[in-house]
Design an enzyme around this catalytic site. Structure first.
Site, PDB file in Angstrom:
ATOM      1  N   LYS A  11      82.403  17.147 -38.453  1.00 14.28           N
ATOM      2  CA  LYS A  11      83.524  17.702 -37.676  1.00 14.28           C
ATOM      3  C   LYS A  11      84.746  17.976 -38.574  1.00 14.28           C
ATOM      4  O   LYS A  11      84.792  17.519 -39.729  1.00 14.28           O
ATOM      5  CB  LYS A  11      83.867  16.735 -36.538  1.00 14.28           C
ATOM      6  CG  LYS A  11      82.739  16.602 -35.494  1.00 14.28           C
ATOM      7  CD  LYS A  11      83.169  15.731 -34.302  1.00 14.28           C
ATOM      8  CE  LYS A  11      82.066  15.644 -33.261  1.00 14.28           C
ATOM      9  NZ  LYS A  11      82.484  14.846 -32.063  1.00 14.28           N
ATOM     10  N   TYR A  51      79.499  22.527 -26.240  1.00 15.92           N
ATOM     11  CA  TYR A  51      79.757  21.306 -25.468  1.00 15.92           C
ATOM     12  C   TYR A  51      79.804  21.583 -23.956  1.00 15.92           C
ATOM     13  O   TYR A  51      80.461  20.844 -23.219  1.00 15.92           O
ATOM     14  CB  TYR A  51      81.068  20.668 -25.920  1.00 15.92           C
ATOM     15  CG  TYR A  51      80.934  19.795 -27.163  1.00 15.92           C
ATOM     16  CD1 TYR A  51      80.112  18.665 -27.170  1.00 15.92           C
ATOM     17  CD2 TYR A  51      81.647  20.074 -28.319  1.00 15.92           C
ATOM     18  CE1 TYR A  51      80.004  17.849 -28.282  1.00 15.92           C
ATOM     19  CE2 TYR A  51      81.549  19.257 -29.449  1.00 15.92           C
ATOM     20  CZ  TYR A  51      80.725  18.149 -29.422  1.00 15.92           C
ATOM     21  OH  TYR A  51      80.628  17.337 -30.531  1.00 15.92           O
ATOM     22  N   PHE A  59      88.419  15.298 -20.909  1.00 12.81           N
ATOM     23  CA  PHE A  59      88.649  15.412 -22.350  1.00 12.81           C
ATOM     24  C   PHE A  59      88.197  16.748 -22.923  1.00 12.81           C
ATOM     25  O   PHE A  59      88.400  17.020 -24.114  1.00 12.81           O
ATOM     26  CB  PHE A  59      87.981  14.250 -23.107  1.00 12.81           C
ATOM     27  CG  PHE A  59      86.475  14.160 -22.962  1.00 12.81           C
ATOM     28  CD1 PHE A  59      85.624  15.008 -23.654  1.00 12.81           C
ATOM     29  CD2 PHE A  59      85.910  13.197 -22.136  1.00 12.81           C
ATOM     30  CE1 PHE A  59      84.247  14.917 -23.533  1.00 12.81           C
ATOM     31  CE2 PHE A  59      84.514  13.092 -22.012  1.00 12.81           C
ATOM     32  CZ  PHE A  59      83.691  13.952 -22.709  1.00 12.81           C
ATOM     33  N   ARG A  87      71.626   9.147 -34.944  1.00 10.11           N
ATOM     34  CA  ARG A  87      72.614   8.515 -34.037  1.00 10.11           C
ATOM     35  C   ARG A  87      72.972   7.110 -34.537  1.00 10.11           C
ATOM     36  O   ARG A  87      74.129   6.697 -34.455  1.00 10.11           O
ATOM     37  CB  ARG A  87      72.067   8.438 -32.603  1.00 10.11           C
ATOM     38  CG  ARG A  87      71.829   9.784 -31.923  1.00 10.11           C
ATOM     39  CD  ARG A  87      73.065  10.462 -31.422  1.00 10.11           C
ATOM     40  NE  ARG A  87      73.751   9.737 -30.379  1.00 10.11           N
ATOM     41  CZ  ARG A  87      74.762  10.269 -29.659  1.00 10.11           C
ATOM     42  NH1 ARG A  87      75.179  11.509 -29.871  1.00 10.11           N
ATOM     43  NH2 ARG A  87      75.365   9.569 -28.730  1.00 10.11           N
ATOM     44  N   THR A  93      80.458   6.427 -30.246  1.00 10.99           N
ATOM     45  CA  THR A  93      81.392   7.549 -30.059  1.00 10.99           C
ATOM     46  C   THR A  93      82.826   7.146 -30.418  1.00 10.99           C
ATOM     47  O   THR A  93      83.539   7.906 -31.085  1.00 10.99           O
ATOM     48  CB  THR A  93      81.345   8.028 -28.592  1.00 10.99           C
ATOM     49  OG1 THR A  93      79.982   8.257 -28.228  1.00 10.99           O
ATOM     50  CG2 THR A  93      82.158   9.280 -28.384  1.00 10.99           C
ATOM     51  N   ARG A 104      80.998   6.713 -38.419  1.00 11.95           N
ATOM     52  CA  ARG A 104      82.238   6.710 -37.624  1.00 11.95           C
ATOM     53  C   ARG A 104      83.112   5.494 -37.938  1.00 11.95           C
ATOM     54  O   ARG A 104      84.344   5.614 -37.988  1.00 11.95           O
ATOM     55  CB  ARG A 104      81.896   6.796 -36.136  1.00 11.95           C
ATOM     56  CG  ARG A 104      81.524   8.243 -35.729  1.00 11.95           C
ATOM     57  CD  ARG A 104      80.927   8.318 -34.358  1.00 11.95           C
ATOM     58  NE  ARG A 104      80.865   9.698 -33.857  1.00 11.95           N
ATOM     59  CZ  ARG A 104      80.121  10.063 -32.829  1.00 11.95           C
ATOM     60  NH1 ARG A 104      79.376   9.182 -32.175  1.00 11.95           N
ATOM     61  NH2 ARG A 104      80.119  11.325 -32.430  1.00 11.95           N
ATOM     62  N   ASN A 114      86.222  12.062 -34.431  1.00  6.21           N
ATOM     63  CA  ASN A 114      85.219  11.018 -34.733  1.00  6.21           C
ATOM     64  C   ASN A 114      84.148  11.484 -35.723  1.00  6.21           C
ATOM     65  O   ASN A 114      83.018  11.015 -35.688  1.00  6.21           O
ATOM     66  CB  ASN A 114      84.635  10.428 -33.446  1.00  6.21           C
ATOM     67  CG  ASN A 114      83.869  11.432 -32.619  1.00  6.21           C
ATOM     68  OD1 ASN A 114      83.765  12.599 -32.988  1.00  6.21           O
ATOM     69  ND2 ASN A 114      83.313  10.983 -31.515  1.00  6.21           N
ATOM     70  N   HIS A 117      78.931  14.842 -35.173  1.00  5.50           N
ATOM     71  CA  HIS A 117      78.159  15.030 -33.929  1.00  5.50           C
ATOM     72  C   HIS A 117      76.688  14.878 -34.252  1.00  5.50           C
ATOM     73  O   HIS A 117      76.239  15.309 -35.325  1.00  5.50           O
ATOM     74  CB  HIS A 117      78.378  16.436 -33.335  1.00  5.50           C
ATOM     75  CG  HIS A 117      77.298  16.807 -32.351  1.00  5.50           C
ATOM     76  ND1 HIS A 117      77.343  16.412 -31.037  1.00  5.50           N
ATOM     77  CD2 HIS A 117      76.127  17.452 -32.512  1.00  5.50           C
ATOM     78  CE1 HIS A 117      76.227  16.831 -30.437  1.00  5.50           C
ATOM     79  NE2 HIS A 117      75.477  17.467 -31.312  1.00  5.50           N
ATOM     80  N   GLU A 128      70.415  22.674 -29.242  1.00  2.00           N
ATOM     81  CA  GLU A 128      71.540  22.733 -30.187  1.00  2.00           C
ATOM     82  C   GLU A 128      71.140  23.416 -31.499  1.00  2.00           C
ATOM     83  O   GLU A 128      71.934  24.143 -32.096  1.00  2.00           O
ATOM     84  CB  GLU A 128      72.067  21.317 -30.447  1.00  2.00           C
ATOM     85  CG  GLU A 128      72.708  20.721 -29.191  1.00  2.00           C
ATOM     86  CD  GLU A 128      73.185  19.289 -29.375  1.00  2.00           C
ATOM     87  OE1 GLU A 128      73.020  18.728 -30.467  1.00  2.00           O
ATOM     88  OE2 GLU A 128      73.728  18.745 -28.396  1.00  2.00           O
TER      89      GLU A 128
END
Ligand code: RTP
Ligand code: MG
Length: 142
Positions: A11, A51, A59, A87, A93, A104, A114, A117, A128
């Site tokens: 990100k 998203y 949010f 993950r 998150t 993270r 964060n 993704h 995706e």
């Protein structure tokens, strides 16, 4: 165990921090191969579409604003149990809740900024990956 693919995004906050190589290294050290990659500054439409599952959440505007605030690096990772492995490497998150040693925990500042993704299921990964890459842009490795 099965070889899977998952979609990963570094990100804007992590790109700005110049930690792309550190994050790639974690993927490679944990048996995930980068089989497609590109740097891109997402448009509002691209971020909203990506998203879309969150569009009714409070949010969502902040999420879209953040994801369009600077360039990201998007990649397809391939490996055994790639979705879960990725993950696990990312951590929770909210970085305040992320396990020590996760991406993270080490690089993220807040639940909004964060760092990364990752697809949350094989089904999400399929959607995706197709959102960002054509078949010809994915280069499977031995
Ligand atoms: P991601 O999709 O980015 O990998 O993150 P995730 O699966 O861990 O979390 P998800 O529930 O899919 O949420 C997507 C992104 O929205 C932001 N978010 N903010 N303020 C909040 O309560 C909140 N909840 C989620 C986060 O930046 C999260 O990564
Ligand atoms: Mg998610």
């Amino acid at each position: 165990m099965s070889v899977e693919r998952t979609l990963s995004i570094i990100k804007p906050d992590a790109v700005a921090k110049n930690v792309i190589g550190d994050i790639y290294s974690r993927f490679e050290k944990n048996g995930l191969r980068i089989v497609a990659a590109k740097m891109q500054h997402l448009s509002q439409e691209q971020a909203e579409g990506f998203y879309a599952e969150h569009k009714e959440r409070g949010f969502f505007p902040d999420l879209v604003a953040f994801m369009t605030s600077g360039p990201v690096i998007v990649q397809v990772l391939e490996g055994e149990n790639a979705v879960k492995k990725h993950r696990d490497l990312m951590g929770a998150t909210n970085p305040k809740e992320a396990d020590k040693g996760t991406i993270r925990a080490d690089f993220a500042e807040s639940i909004d900024a964060n760092a990364v993704h990752g697809s949350d299921s094989a089904q999400s990964a399929e959607r995706e990956i197709a959102y960002f890459f054509n078949d010809s842009e994915i280069c499977p490795r031995d």
